[in-house]
Design an enzyme around this catalytic site. Structure first.
Site, PDB file in Angstrom:
ATOM      1  N   THR A  36       0.844  -1.200   0.000  1.00  0.00           N
ATOM      2  CA  THR A  36       0.000   0.000   0.000  1.00  0.00           C
ATOM      3  C   THR A  36       0.879   1.249   0.000  1.00  0.00           C
ATOM      4  O   THR A  36       1.950   1.255   0.611  1.00  0.00           O
ATOM      5  CB  THR A  36      -0.902  -0.013   1.251  1.00  0.00           C
ATOM      6  OG1 THR A  36      -1.802  -1.117   1.137  1.00  0.00           O
ATOM      7  CG2 THR A  36      -1.709   1.275   1.389  1.00  0.00           C
TER       8      THR A  36
ATOM      9  N   SER B 153       2.146   5.078  -2.259  1.00  0.00           N
ATOM     10  CA  SER B 153       2.431   5.586  -3.608  1.00  0.00           C
ATOM     11  C   SER B 153       3.487   4.747  -4.322  1.00  0.00           C
ATOM     12  O   SER B 153       3.423   4.572  -5.546  1.00  0.00           O
ATOM     13  CB  SER B 153       2.871   7.049  -3.518  1.00  0.00           C
ATOM     14  OG  SER B 153       3.972   7.192  -2.637  1.00  0.00           O
TER      15      SER B 153
ATOM     16  N   ASP C 235       6.312  -4.176  -0.995  1.00  0.00           N
ATOM     17  CA  ASP C 235       5.648  -3.077  -0.287  1.00  0.00           C
ATOM     18  C   ASP C 235       6.630  -1.923  -0.083  1.00  0.00           C
ATOM     19  O   ASP C 235       7.848  -2.114  -0.157  1.00  0.00           O
ATOM     20  CB  ASP C 235       5.137  -3.581   1.072  1.00  0.00           C
ATOM     21  CG  ASP C 235       3.973  -2.762   1.605  1.00  0.00           C
ATOM     22  OD1 ASP C 235       3.722  -1.656   1.083  1.00  0.00           O
ATOM     23  OD2 ASP C 235       3.318  -3.230   2.549  1.00  0.00           O
TER      24      ASP C 235
ATOM     25  N   GLY D 173       3.487   2.070   7.918  1.00  0.00           N
ATOM     26  CA  GLY D 173       2.196   2.468   8.455  1.00  0.00           C
ATOM     27  C   GLY D 173       1.839   3.913   8.205  1.00  0.00           C
ATOM     28  O   GLY D 173       0.814   4.397   8.681  1.00  0.00           O
ATOM     29  N   GLY D 174       2.682   4.597   7.402  1.00  0.00           N
ATOM     30  CA  GLY D 174       2.326   5.964   7.031  1.00  0.00           C
ATOM     31  C   GLY D 174       0.972   6.030   6.337  1.00  0.00           C
ATOM     32  O   GLY D 174       0.265   7.032   6.436  1.00  0.00           O
ATOM     33  N   GLY D 175       0.609   4.948   5.696  1.00  0.00           N
ATOM     34  CA  GLY D 175      -0.708   4.862   5.045  1.00  0.00           C
ATOM     35  C   GLY D 175      -1.721   4.112   5.880  1.00  0.00           C
ATOM     36  O   GLY D 175      -2.789   3.741   5.385  1.00  0.00           O
TER      37      GLY D 175
ATOM     38  N   GLU E 186      -0.392  -5.207   6.097  1.00  0.00           N
ATOM     39  CA  GLU E 186       0.916  -5.343   5.426  1.00  0.00           C
ATOM     40  C   GLU E 186       1.788  -6.371   6.139  1.00  0.00           C
ATOM     41  O   GLU E 186       2.471  -7.176   5.501  1.00  0.00           O
ATOM     42  CB  GLU E 186       1.619  -3.982   5.378  1.00  0.00           C
ATOM     43  CG  GLU E 186       0.925  -3.008   4.444  1.00  0.00           C
ATOM     44  CD  GLU E 186       1.456  -1.585   4.531  1.00  0.00           C
ATOM     45  OE1 GLU E 186       1.268  -0.847   3.563  1.00  0.00           O
ATOM     46  OE2 GLU E 186       2.043  -1.215   5.567  1.00  0.00           O
TER      47      GLU E 186
HETATM   48  C1  5RP Z   1       1.419   2.168   4.267  1.00  0.00           C
HETATM   49  C2  5RP Z   1       2.891   2.041   4.239  1.00  0.00           C
HETATM   50  C3  5RP Z   1       3.606   2.565   3.058  1.00  0.00           C
HETATM   51  O1  5RP Z   1       4.312   1.507   2.467  1.00  0.00           O
HETATM   52  C4  5RP Z   1       4.542   3.651   3.500  1.00  0.00           C
HETATM   53  O2  5RP Z   1       3.790   4.645   4.160  1.00  0.00           O
HETATM   54  C5  5RP Z   1       5.293   4.260   2.323  1.00  0.00           C
HETATM   55  O3  5RP Z   1       4.415   4.990   1.523  1.00  0.00           O
HETATM   56  P1  5RP Z   1       4.876   5.669   0.181  1.00  0.00           P
HETATM   57  O4  5RP Z   1       5.256   4.573  -0.767  1.00  0.00           O
HETATM   58  O5  5RP Z   1       3.654   6.420  -0.280  1.00  0.00           O
HETATM   59  O6  5RP Z   1       6.046   6.582   0.483  1.00  0.00           O
HETATM   60  O7  5RP Z   1       3.511   1.513   5.147  1.00  0.00           O
HETATM   61  O8  5RP Z   1       0.879   1.762   5.493  1.00  0.00           O
END
Ligand code: 5RP
Length: 231
Positions: free
Chosen positions: A30, A32, A85, A99-101, A107
């Protein structure tokens, strides 16, 4: 020439898609960077690649369906061949903050089901020590006050995650996300074990000893692969 972070993410996603072989069952991350991986997979499927995967969030499931990638559930598989991921931070041992998303619970479950877990990122995500990015902790709503006290007892400064509109963010599992400032996280395995022992924490974003490699798109347009530091 310096390329932007999103292009670095695309390069990493494409490099990970090149690792995929027909017939593989994938864990699909999950965020970008993972979305770039999904799009690169879909492009390879137009050339005959045949794969299916377990998404780690409702948003990834929607993107996979939109692009015609078959979506599996955990009941459909025994193991996954490969999970791919993103990450918010990785240290030289490839301990991760994720977990930023707000998807780190699914995950981690999906990565654990996979024989191989490959992380993709832009070049900024590799750091000497974890914790500048606040650690996401998914908390069952009933337990929130107790968990906040426990986290404070471990020395963290915490904030419940809210959306830009000011609403409490809820995960796909209906839980709350607490962003916990533990900087610096000198011993991620020790902190992970402590967090694992707190009732009411559904999952935290420390992934220790799980990543096989980190593939990064770099500002100079190259792709760099990092393996966990030998100990
Ligand atoms: C989501 C996540 C993402 O993998 C993480 O936040 C990185 O995000 P991005 O690819 O948008 O920089 O752990 O829960």
């Amino acid at each position: 020439m310096t390329i932007d972070a999103d292009t670095q993410k695309r390069l990493a996603g494409e490099a990970a898609a090149a690792l995929v072989e027909s017939g593989m069952r994938l864990g699909v991350g999950t965020g970008s960077t993972a979305a770039h991986f999904v799009r690169a997979l879909a492009a390879r499927m137009k050339d005959g690649l045949s794969v299916s995967g377990v998404p780690t969030s409702e948003s990834t499931a929607a993107l996979m369906r939109e692009l015609g990638i078959p979506v599996l559930g955990l009941a459909d598989i025994d193991t996954l061949d490969l999970a791919v991921d993103g990450a918010d931070e990785a240290d030289p041992d490839l301990a991760l903050i994720k977990g930023g998303g707000a998807a780190h619970l699914r995950e981690k479950v999906v990565a654990r089901c996979a024989k191989r877990f490959v992380v993709i990122a832009d070049g900024s995500k590799l750091v000497p020590v974890l914790g500048t990015f606040k650690l996401p902790v998914e908390v069952v709503p009933f337990a929130l006050p107790a968990v906040l006290r426990e986290l404070a007892g471990l020395g963290a400064r915490c904030a419940v995650r809210v959306s830009k509109a000011g609403a409490t963010v809820l995960t796909d599992n209906g839980n709350i996300v607490v962003d916990a400032d533990f900087f610096p996280i000198d011993d991620p395995a020790r902190l992970a074990t402590r967090l694992d022992g707190i009732p009411g924490i559904a999952e935290h974003g420390l992934f220790v000893g799980m990543a096989e490699r980190l593939i990064m798109g770099m500002p100079d347009g190259s792709v760099r692969t990092v393996f966990p530091r030998a100990r």
